[in-house]
Design an enzyme around this catalytic site. Sequence first.
Site, PDB file in Angstrom:
ATOM      1  N   ARG A 161       8.829  40.410  30.013  1.00 40.59           N
ATOM      2  CA  ARG A 161       8.969  41.348  28.899  1.00 40.59           C
ATOM      3  C   ARG A 161       9.821  42.535  29.328  1.00 40.59           C
ATOM      4  NH1 ARG A 161       2.779  41.428  26.394  1.00 40.59           N
ATOM      5  NH2 ARG A 161       2.597  39.151  26.217  1.00 40.59           N
ATOM      6  N   ARG A 179      -3.579  42.355  35.440  1.00 38.05           N
ATOM      7  CA  ARG A 179      -4.527  43.388  35.015  1.00 38.05           C
ATOM      8  C   ARG A 179      -5.933  43.079  35.526  1.00 38.05           C
ATOM      9  NH1 ARG A 179      -2.803  46.148  29.298  1.00 38.05           N
ATOM     10  NH2 ARG A 179      -0.569  46.302  29.752  1.00 38.05           N
ATOM     11  N   SER A 189      -5.947  40.402  24.472  1.00 34.68           N
ATOM     12  CA  SER A 189      -5.828  40.591  23.033  1.00 34.68           C
ATOM     13  C   SER A 189      -5.889  39.217  22.392  1.00 34.68           C
ATOM     14  CB  SER A 189      -4.504  41.296  22.702  1.00 34.68           C
ATOM     15  OG  SER A 189      -4.474  41.714  21.359  1.00 34.68           O
ATOM     16  N   ARG A 233       1.755  47.517  33.766  1.00 35.66           N
ATOM     17  CA  ARG A 233       2.775  47.107  32.800  1.00 35.66           C
ATOM     18  C   ARG A 233       4.037  46.711  33.561  1.00 35.66           C
ATOM     19  NH1 ARG A 233       2.604  47.888  27.417  1.00 35.66           N
ATOM     20  NH2 ARG A 233       0.924  49.403  27.661  1.00 35.66           N
ATOM     21  N   GLU A 275      -6.960  47.730  28.100  1.00 37.92           N
ATOM     22  CA  GLU A 275      -6.807  46.376  27.542  1.00 37.92           C
ATOM     23  C   GLU A 275      -6.511  45.354  28.634  1.00 37.92           C
ATOM     24  OE1 GLU A 275      -3.547  43.667  25.346  1.00 37.92           O
ATOM     25  OE2 GLU A 275      -3.415  45.815  24.950  1.00 37.92           O
TER      26      GLU A 275
END
Length: 426
Positions: free
Chosen positions: A261, A390, A351, A276, A348
């Site tokens: 990403r 994560r 999701s 991230r 988070e």
Amino acid sequence: MHDIRQIRENPAAFDAGLARRGVAPVSASLVALDEQRRAVATRMQEGQNRRNEASKAIGKAMGSGDTATAEALKAEVATLKDTLPALEAEEKELSAQLLDALAGLPNIPVDEVPDGEDESQNVEVTRWGAPREFTFTPKEHADLGPVLGLDFETGAKLSGARFTFLKGQMARLHRALAQFMLDTQTATNGYMECAVPLLVKDDAVYGTGQLPKFSEDLFRTTDGRWLIPTAEVSLTNAVSGDILDPAQLPLRMTALTPCFRSEAGAAGRDTRGFIRQHQFEKVELVTIAKPEESEAEHERMVAAAESILQALELPYRKVLLCAGDMGATARKTFDLEVWLPGQQAYREISSISNCGDYQARRMNARYKPEGSKKTEFVHTLNGSGLAVGRTLVAVLENYQQEDGSVLVPDALKPWMGGIEKLEVPA
């Protein structure tokens, strides 16, 4: 993707649903564009019918010796042959405009999704586990990890910001987490393991909704392919263009892949540490279901993701996202947020979304209900089970010791080759 017929039938409800997403009313312009397209299509069909009728009538007129009528019909057919291509081109252009307009709109939230503009208005549903009480001040992973093999400097040297080089025991822990997750999702939770392409064509990223609006968040190769931002793209598009046997459903799939990403929309966020990244690994869960099954499958998928956190004994909370914080393709989303003691915050880690038939319409993925002659669009669901990086962060922060070492969670020990603790080298 939305059904223009449903918009025509209830434009007010459509605009009200989009308003919950912060989108201005668009039903009137969509319906007007569709009416224009349908009018041109009707003229085109009438012209084609008349051309066929006139062509047949020419032969009859010639056979009866009515030369004048035959010549008049020939002239009419010639005129129609000249005008029909223009109508066909106009209809094609209007159809493309309508498709583009529909493709750029987000999904409509279901009724139980709370109203709200951002994450501050999400609703906590449950909590699991109690945060550990430390006898020392716990460190963030970015401070704890480098001496244990979480090498940010080498990653930056090789590739720039948001890349990390894992070494030794840290790389082993990362691999153990990924394998533990994949084995749990397949053997325990019933998802079929898949090994999928990491490079996909335009149609695939369009089908799951990354194109056309979110291309800036993706990486593209020189030959025009896209690096997948998540295995959701490859797994969901596996059924694109298909008419599925209802006996195949629900179809539950999982894959462990690198994800890529550009994070164009996240400038300045989580620049420090391993939260991230431009490149990371994730175990993705995807389900293709009948419409009447999708809500139950959503709960099942959430439970599958929760099972990883519970096995690792990581405290977390389950959050129902508000309308303004959901991804564009989702109609309902739960986030799982893991407790990070170094940050003293829930962050988070998964999701999980029910997209309804939104992606299926883009992909033209359907099934034929038993006893029906017509096909219906399937429902698609996706979620993380979990994001490996994560989860690594969560293990480091929750299992850290005062001397800087990190205990290996019991659930991971079978995958760690006898290593029970990550220790600072002498």
